[in-house]
Design a protein around this motif. Sequence first.
Motif, PDB file in Angstrom:
ATOM      1  N   ALA A 119      15.216  32.196  20.624  1.00 29.86           N
ATOM      2  CA  ALA A 119      16.058  31.266  21.382  1.00 29.86           C
ATOM      3  C   ALA A 119      16.282  29.921  20.691  1.00 29.86           C
ATOM      4  N   ASN A 120      15.220  29.304  20.217  1.00 25.68           N
ATOM      5  CA  ASN A 120      15.340  27.986  19.580  1.00 25.68           C
ATOM      6  C   ASN A 120      14.029  27.686  18.846  1.00 25.68           C
ATOM      7  N   TYR A 121      13.903  26.464  18.341  1.00 25.61           N
ATOM      8  CA  TYR A 121      12.677  26.092  17.609  1.00 25.61           C
ATOM      9  C   TYR A 121      11.481  26.060  18.550  1.00 25.61           C
ATOM     10  N   ALA A 122      11.688  25.574  19.749  1.00 28.51           N
ATOM     11  CA  ALA A 122      10.594  25.523  20.725  1.00 28.51           C
ATOM     12  C   ALA A 122      10.057  26.927  20.999  1.00 28.51           C
ATOM     13  N   ALA A 123      10.961  27.895  21.095  1.00 21.13           N
ATOM     14  CA  ALA A 123      10.524  29.271  21.368  1.00 21.13           C
ATOM     15  C   ALA A 123       9.639  29.798  20.238  1.00 21.13           C
ATOM     16  N   LYS A 124       9.952  29.380  19.007  1.00 23.18           N
ATOM     17  CA  LYS A 124       9.142  29.822  17.861  1.00 23.18           C
ATOM     18  C   LYS A 124       7.719  29.269  17.939  1.00 23.18           C
ATOM     19  N   MET A 125       7.538  28.204  18.702  1.00 23.68           N
ATOM     20  CA  MET A 125       6.213  27.581  18.819  1.00 23.68           C
ATOM     21  C   MET A 125       5.444  28.067  20.056  1.00 23.68           C
ATOM     22  N   GLU A 126       6.056  28.989  20.801  1.00 21.47           N
ATOM     23  CA  GLU A 126       5.396  29.480  22.014  1.00 21.47           C
ATOM     24  C   GLU A 126       4.115  30.234  21.710  1.00 21.47           C
ATOM     25  N   LYS A 127       4.112  30.945  20.595  1.00 21.50           N
ATOM     26  CA  LYS A 127       2.933  31.762  20.253  1.00 21.50           C
ATOM     27  C   LYS A 127       1.699  30.851  20.164  1.00 21.50           C
ATOM     28  N   MET A 128       1.835  29.825  19.322  1.00 23.00           N
ATOM     29  CA  MET A 128       0.742  28.887  19.098  1.00 23.00           C
ATOM     30  C   MET A 128       0.356  28.155  20.392  1.00 23.00           C
ATOM     31  N   THR A 129       1.371  27.788  21.153  1.00 27.05           N
ATOM     32  CA  THR A 129       1.141  26.985  22.358  1.00 27.05           C
ATOM     33  C   THR A 129       0.458  27.821  23.450  1.00 27.05           C
ATOM     34  N   LYS A 130       0.901  29.057  23.594  1.00 30.48           N
ATOM     35  CA  LYS A 130       0.290  29.902  24.633  1.00 30.48           C
ATOM     36  C   LYS A 130      -1.156  30.253  24.280  1.00 30.48           C
ATOM     37  N   VAL A 131      -1.429  30.455  22.999  1.00 27.01           N
ATOM     38  CA  VAL A 131      -2.818  30.746  22.613  1.00 27.01           C
ATOM     39  C   VAL A 131      -3.698  29.517  22.887  1.00 27.01           C
ATOM     40  N   LEU A 132      -3.163  28.332  22.623  1.00 25.67           N
ATOM     41  CA  LEU A 132      -3.906  27.116  22.976  1.00 25.67           C
ATOM     42  C   LEU A 132      -4.131  27.080  24.494  1.00 25.67           C
ATOM     43  N   GLY A 133      -3.113  27.486  25.240  1.00 26.94           N
ATOM     44  CA  GLY A 133      -3.242  27.544  26.706  1.00 26.94           C
ATOM     45  C   GLY A 133      -4.367  28.480  27.135  1.00 26.94           C
ATOM     46  N   LEU A 134      -4.506  29.597  26.445  1.00 32.19           N
ATOM     47  CA  LEU A 134      -5.614  30.524  26.751  1.00 32.19           C
ATOM     48  C   LEU A 134      -6.964  29.855  26.473  1.00 32.19           C
ATOM     49  N   ALA A 135      -7.028  29.141  25.343  1.00 25.84           N
ATOM     50  CA  ALA A 135      -8.288  28.471  24.981  1.00 25.84           C
ATOM     51  C   ALA A 135      -8.661  27.416  26.021  1.00 25.84           C
ATOM     52  N   VAL A 136      -7.663  26.694  26.516  1.00 24.70           N
ATOM     53  CA  VAL A 136      -7.907  25.659  27.528  1.00 24.70           C
ATOM     54  C   VAL A 136      -8.438  26.314  28.816  1.00 24.70           C
ATOM     55  N   GLU A 137      -7.838  27.454  29.182  1.00 26.66           N
ATOM     56  CA  GLU A 137      -8.311  28.169  30.380  1.00 26.66           C
ATOM     57  C   GLU A 137      -9.736  28.673  30.185  1.00 26.66           C
ATOM     58  N   ILE A 138     -10.019  29.195  29.002  1.00 31.74           N
ATOM     59  CA  ILE A 138     -11.380  29.702  28.743  1.00 31.74           C
ATOM     60  C   ILE A 138     -12.382  28.559  28.897  1.00 31.74           C
ATOM     61  N   LEU A 139     -12.085  27.434  28.262  1.00 31.10           N
ATOM     62  CA  LEU A 139     -13.020  26.303  28.346  1.00 31.10           C
ATOM     63  C   LEU A 139     -13.175  25.834  29.794  1.00 31.10           C
ATOM     64  N   ASN A 140     -12.030  25.650  30.454  1.00 29.86           N
ATOM     65  CA  ASN A 140     -12.082  25.099  31.807  1.00 29.86           C
ATOM     66  C   ASN A 140     -12.815  26.023  32.781  1.00 29.86           C
ATOM     67  N   GLN A 141     -12.543  27.322  32.657  1.00 29.75           N
ATOM     68  CA  GLN A 141     -13.133  28.246  33.635  1.00 29.75           C
ATOM     69  C   GLN A 141     -14.595  28.576  33.337  1.00 29.75           C
ATOM     70  N   PHE A 142     -14.980  28.564  32.081  1.00 21.53           N
ATOM     71  CA  PHE A 142     -16.370  28.935  31.767  1.00 21.53           C
ATOM     72  C   PHE A 142     -17.291  27.724  31.621  1.00 21.53           C
ATOM     73  N   GLU A 143     -16.751  26.592  31.177  1.00 21.12           N
ATOM     74  CA  GLU A 143     -17.640  25.441  30.975  1.00 21.12           C
ATOM     75  C   GLU A 143     -17.145  24.176  31.677  1.00 21.12           C
ATOM     76  N   GLY A 144     -15.854  24.151  32.052  1.00 27.39           N
ATOM     77  CA  GLY A 144     -15.258  22.939  32.617  1.00 27.39           C
ATOM     78  C   GLY A 144     -14.655  22.088  31.510  1.00 27.39           C
ATOM     79  N   TYR A 145     -13.505  21.440  31.820  1.00 25.48           N
ATOM     80  CA  TYR A 145     -12.846  20.594  30.815  1.00 25.48           C
ATOM     81  C   TYR A 145     -12.239  19.389  31.524  1.00 25.48           C
ATOM     82  N   GLU A 146     -12.755  18.217  31.214  1.00 24.13           N
ATOM     83  CA  GLU A 146     -12.357  17.028  31.974  1.00 24.13           C
ATOM     84  C   GLU A 146     -10.890  16.630  31.786  1.00 24.13           C
ATOM     85  N   HIS A 147     -10.281  17.012  30.680  1.00 21.44           N
ATOM     86  CA  HIS A 147      -8.891  16.609  30.443  1.00 21.44           C
ATOM     87  C   HIS A 147      -7.887  17.745  30.694  1.00 21.44           C
ATOM     88  N   TYR A 148      -8.294  18.674  31.538  1.00 17.68           N
ATOM     89  CA  TYR A 148      -7.437  19.837  31.816  1.00 17.68           C
ATOM     90  C   TYR A 148      -6.038  19.411  32.285  1.00 17.68           C
TER      91      TYR A 148
END
Length: 322
Positions: free
Chosen positions: A121-150
Amino acid sequence: MELKQIISSIKDKQPNIKSVFFVGCGASKAELYPAKYFLEGHANDLRVSLYTSNEFNFATPISVNETSIVITCSLGGATPESVTATAKAKELGAHVIAVTHVEGSALTNDADYVVFHGFEANYAAKMEKMTKVLGLAVEILNQFEGYEHYDKMQDGFSKIYDLIEKAVSSVGPVAKAFAESYKDDEVIYVMSSGATHEVAYSFSICLLMEMQWINSGTFHDGEFFHGPFEVVDKDVPFLLLMNDGRTREMDSRALDFLNRFDAKTTVVDAKDYGLGSAIASEVVDYFNPMLISGVLRVYAEQLAIVRNHPLTKRRYMWKLEY
Ligand SMILES: N[C@@H]1[C@@H](O)[C@H](O)[C@@H](COP(=O)(O)O)O[C@@H]1O
């Protein structure tokens, strides 16, 4: 399934997750790096690692088991090493999440969960892969250990795609100037730090070496002073990716040295595109790679145009048995 639900579903099945493995090849490996860097930097108990797929396959860590989350990633979903890694992780009892652009691709066969991302679709769409994987990492941290800047991180996710599109809309002239200036160079060195470290690596190995057949070397700019800086001289070509965040000091130190000896230096600086004014300082580090990768894509496209060498041109990849 949303990223949050994927991780809560894993937690329901296994509340005692001990390790997270990120696995992919080439650009897909590099695009896992911001998530790995984030999780490693903030998790107290989780073990976190990043593997090129065949390293994972041939020297499988003994800790891959039912207490592991394995995230495999492949744009086309067909890279054999990554397909095998997904199957191997599943066979060992890990909770497997496959991240791909192609629905029904081989990568998804053995995955427990699949995350699809855009591309065309565009340049932003090309960055979805990296961004969504970061989103998974944020969820893992928040749900298993907690993350104050969620919440600040979620705010960043809501803004990054527009920031990328805004940045690429203005970058044409500087990207063209870079292309004109570097088009005949025999080698281009690329460096960065922080979450952007493997953006430098993927620009070097994929955009320059694979897609332009230009020799390239890449290294962390903290490492620059422990070897590579001996090649610095007037007009030696460098590309420096500067972060808006905690590691900027390392980027600046490298820039000062390059300028001191009149190296041929192009800087792509996240600050020039307003990253830090839009995203909270506590989480801004992790959004540099998406913004800088979007901008670099335009640099590569301009290089391809002035060198009359399309980014799609290959002589070995996908053409030979290897
Ligand atoms: N340059 C390409 C990359 O762009 C690609 O990411 C990788 C793996 O391909 P895939 O992401 O489809 O698994 O192969 C090469 O390295």
